[in-house]
Design a protein around this motif. Structure first.
Motif, PDB file in Angstrom:
ATOM      1  N   TYR A  60      -8.768   7.413   6.243  1.00  0.00           N
ATOM      2  CA  TYR A  60      -8.331   7.317   4.845  1.00  0.00           C
ATOM      3  C   TYR A  60      -8.291   5.847   4.410  1.00  0.00           C
ATOM      4  N   TRP A  61      -8.804   5.603   3.208  1.00  0.00           N
ATOM      5  CA  TRP A  61      -8.938   4.237   2.702  1.00  0.00           C
ATOM      6  C   TRP A  61      -8.493   4.161   1.252  1.00  0.00           C
ATOM      7  N   GLY A  62      -7.903   3.007   0.900  1.00  0.00           N
ATOM      8  CA  GLY A  62      -7.597   2.734  -0.483  1.00  0.00           C
ATOM      9  C   GLY A  62      -8.780   2.081  -1.176  1.00  0.00           C
ATOM     10  N   ALA A  96      -5.673   1.234   5.194  1.00  0.00           N
ATOM     11  CA  ALA A  96      -6.268   2.423   5.779  1.00  0.00           C
ATOM     12  C   ALA A  96      -5.228   3.139   6.626  1.00  0.00           C
ATOM     13  N   SER A  97      -5.419   4.424   6.807  1.00  0.00           N
ATOM     14  CA  SER A  97      -4.500   5.180   7.661  1.00  0.00           C
ATOM     15  C   SER A  97      -5.255   6.245   8.446  1.00  0.00           C
ATOM     16  N   CYS A 137      -0.846   6.091  11.767  1.00  0.00           N
ATOM     17  CA  CYS A 137      -0.957   4.651  11.967  1.00  0.00           C
ATOM     18  C   CYS A 137      -1.669   4.077  10.739  1.00  0.00           C
ATOM     19  N   MET A 138      -1.466   2.802  10.508  1.00  0.00           N
ATOM     20  CA  MET A 138      -2.042   2.186   9.315  1.00  0.00           C
ATOM     21  C   MET A 138      -2.560   0.798   9.623  1.00  0.00           C
ATOM     22  N   GLY A 139      -3.417   0.317   8.756  1.00  0.00           N
ATOM     23  CA  GLY A 139      -3.975  -1.004   8.973  1.00  0.00           C
ATOM     24  C   GLY A 139      -4.419  -1.662   7.681  1.00  0.00           C
ATOM     25  N   TRP A 140      -4.608  -2.967   7.752  1.00  0.00           N
ATOM     26  CA  TRP A 140      -5.152  -3.756   6.653  1.00  0.00           C
ATOM     27  C   TRP A 140      -6.519  -4.302   7.070  1.00  0.00           C
ATOM     28  N   CYS A 182       0.867  -1.186   0.000  1.00  0.00           N
ATOM     29  CA  CYS A 182       0.000   0.000   0.000  1.00  0.00           C
ATOM     30  C   CYS A 182       0.899   1.230   0.000  1.00  0.00           C
ATOM     31  N   GLU A 183       0.810   2.000  -1.078  1.00  0.00           N
ATOM     32  CA  GLU A 183       1.594   3.224  -1.193  1.00  0.00           C
ATOM     33  C   GLU A 183       0.749   4.405  -0.742  1.00  0.00           C
ATOM     34  N   ALA A 184       1.266   5.157   0.206  1.00  0.00           N
ATOM     35  CA  ALA A 184       0.565   6.332   0.712  1.00  0.00           C
ATOM     36  C   ALA A 184       1.205   7.597   0.160  1.00  0.00           C
ATOM     37  N   SER A 185       0.363   8.573  -0.164  1.00  0.00           N
ATOM     38  CA  SER A 185       0.860   9.874  -0.604  1.00  0.00           C
ATOM     39  C   SER A 185      -0.048  10.963  -0.064  1.00  0.00           C
TER      40      SER A 185
END
Length: 128
Positions: A117-119, A96-97, A33-36, A22-25
């Motif tokens: 925030y979600w992909g 997600a972040s 923090c981030m999660g799957w 997962c690439e964040a920009s």
């Protein structure tokens, strides 16, 4: 504007492995923090793994010992190494972040409501 783009999904046989990325920009603050998460057809989205701003990791019981969440040194790329995959792991996987001041810890780090925030997701299909 924060954008998250997942990749690495695909079709594998049971017992196989996949590595999701997962690439964040567009991050505006120093730490997130981030999660799957994953969502199977007809089911609610569920947390799979989370990583806190301090590097702490939380896993759902269903994936403990099989999945590993990690980040690169810049903390803008999130990974999910999935081993010993099972047919029940079949789902759309989302990253997600959340900005650091709103990050939750423990089991709450796996809550859908804990992230802003979600992909768009990447499909994982495991055949028996």
């Amino acid at each position: 504007q924060v954008q998250l783009v997942e990749s690495g999904g695909g079709s594998v046989q049971a017992g196989g492995s996949l590595r999701l990325s997962c690439e964040a920009s567009g991050y505006m603050y120093s730490s997130y923090c981030m999660g799957w998460f994953r969502q199977a057809p007809g089911k609610e989205r569920e947390g799979v793994a989370g990583i806190g701003t301090d590097g702490s990791r939380t896993y759902a019981d269903s994936v403990k010992g099989r999945f590993t969440i990690s980040q690169d040194n810049t903390k803008t790329t999130l990974y999910l190494q999935m081993n010993s995959l099972k047919p029940e792991d079949t789902a759309m996987y989302y990253c997600a972040s959340e900005v650091f001041w709103s990050c939750m810890t423990g089991i709450q780090a796996l809550g859908v409501d804990s992230y802003t925030y979600w992909g768009q997701g990447t499909q994982v299909t495991v055949s028996s």
